[in-house]
Scaffold this active site. Structure first.
Site, short mmCIF file in Angstrom:
data_model
loop_
_atom_site.label_atom_id
_atom_site.label_comp_id
_atom_site.label_asym_id
_atom_site.label_seq_id
_atom_site.Cartn_x
_atom_site.Cartn_y
_atom_site.Cartn_z
N LYS A 1 0.84 -1.21 0.00
CA LYS A 1 0.00 0.00 0.00
C LYS A 1 0.87 1.25 0.00
CE LYS A 1 -2.60 1.78 3.55
NZ LYS A 1 -2.53 3.26 3.54
N ASP B 1 -3.28 4.26 -2.24
CA ASP B 1 -4.26 4.79 -1.29
C ASP B 1 -4.36 6.30 -1.47
OD1 ASP B 1 -6.09 4.92 0.75
OD2 ASP B 1 -4.64 4.54 2.35
N LYS C 1 -7.25 8.09 -1.84
CA LYS C 1 -8.48 8.66 -1.25
C LYS C 1 -8.97 9.86 -2.07
CE LYS C 1 -7.94 6.91 3.46
NZ LYS C 1 -6.55 6.41 3.54
N ASP D 1 -13.27 14.62 -5.48
CA ASP D 1 -13.35 15.90 -6.19
C ASP D 1 -14.57 15.82 -7.10
OD1 ASP D 1 -12.67 18.36 -7.54
OD2 ASP D 1 -10.58 18.01 -6.98
N ILE D 2 -14.72 16.76 -8.01
CA ILE D 2 -15.85 16.65 -8.95
C ILE D 2 -15.60 15.44 -9.86
CG2 ILE D 2 -16.44 19.11 -8.93
CD1 ILE D 2 -14.93 19.34 -11.64
N THR E 1 -12.88 15.67 -12.65
CA THR E 1 -11.48 15.68 -12.19
C THR E 1 -11.07 14.29 -11.70
OG1 THR E 1 -11.69 17.99 -11.60
CG2 THR E 1 -9.90 16.78 -10.54
N THR F 1 -12.07 6.65 10.64
CA THR F 1 -12.08 6.62 12.11
C THR F 1 -12.19 8.05 12.67
OG1 THR F 1 -9.70 6.48 12.07
CG2 THR F 1 -10.88 4.44 12.46
N ARG G 1 1.83 -0.29 11.38
CA ARG G 1 2.79 -0.21 12.49
C ARG G 1 2.89 -1.47 13.34
NH1 ARG G 1 0.28 5.51 14.02
NH2 ARG G 1 -1.44 4.40 13.02
#
Ligand code: C5P
Length: 235
Positions: free
Chosen positions: A41, A68, A70, A73-74, A77, A132, A212
């Site tokens: 990732k 990743d 995320k 937008d419109i 785009t 979260t 982690r």
């Protein structure tokens, strides 16, 4: 440490989160973790530092790359950016489901177009459901976002382990990708809804995102082996 005996079944369920801002360091981590993980990732941090070169580096190491990004937008785009991302050779791209069906569909279409222009398999859109950082979002928000993801023909969703039951009831066709994984006794850091590897797998998780719990461990290989063994016993 002796080379680990990790089945393809287990490796296919494990993604390593390369949350660093340096491609050399990420590359080293990727090579160390390849015996346990099939998916790498790349998050905003590494993509901001190294861009598309980071994707090529981990494809070359033999990983399926999970970008990743995320996106949110419109639709125009997001569609154009997805066309570019689809040509890079990635397997998964994240898009915020809160952007709605049209935006998710633009991502799906853009990734298909970009991949097919480059002669590649199209990456799957993973719709990010509830962050979260939205701990008070009512259950109806998850329902609505799952509907968006299904209607837009996304390949899967990113969700907390605690949402897996609702995802499998409402959208069983979607691959579930679950962060916040912590074996018993490992610090949860800033994860709001952590779950152990076995709980997540038993509740129906498709892919576990491990960060982690391995990368901050004193001995990452030992931590990765323990997680792989826990997953092997849960599937
Ligand atoms: O906490 P860990 O290092 O395992 O994080 C792995 C991934 O989980 C991160 O790359 C991030 O995308 C995601 N994450 C999350 N919610 C948080 C913190 C991180 O979903 N609160």
């Amino acid at each position: 440490m002796k080379p680990p005996d990790v089945s393809d079944d287990v490796r296919s369920r494990l993604a390593i989160a390369l949350d660093v801002d340096d491609l050399v360091e990420a590359g080293r981590l990727g090579r160390r973790m390849l015996p346990w993980f099939s998916v790498a990732k790349i998050g905003l941090e590494l993509f901001s530092a190294a861009g598309p070169e980071a994707v090529g580096a981990f494809v070359d190491q033999g990983y399926k790359v999970f970008l990743d990004m995320k996106l949110h937008d419109i639709p125009t785009t997001v569609g154009r950016a997805s066309r570019v991302l689809g040509s890079l050779g990635v397997s998964y791209v994240t898009v915020h489901s809160s952007g709605g069906v049209d935006m998710l569909s633009a991502a799906v279409d853009g990734l298909h177009e970009g991949a097919s222009a480059a002669g590649l398999c199209p990456p799957a859109v993973l719709a990010v459901t509830v962050l979260t950082s939205e701990p008070n979002a009512p259950r109806t928000v998850l329902e609505e976002r799952l509907t968006f993801a299904s209607e837009a023909n996304c390949g899967g969703v990113v969700c907390a382990a605690s949402d897996l039951g609702q995802v499998s009831r409402l959208a069983p066709e979607l691959l579930t990708v679950v962060p916040g994984i912590r074996p018993e006794g490992v610090a949860s850091h800033d994860q709001g809804r952590p779950a152990t590897p076995s709980t997540a797998i038993q509740n129906g998780a498709g892919i576990l995102v491990i960060g982690r719990a391995v990368t901050a461990a004193d001995e990452p290989e030992v931590a990765a082996s323990a997680i792989a063994m826990e997953v092997a016993n849960a599937i």
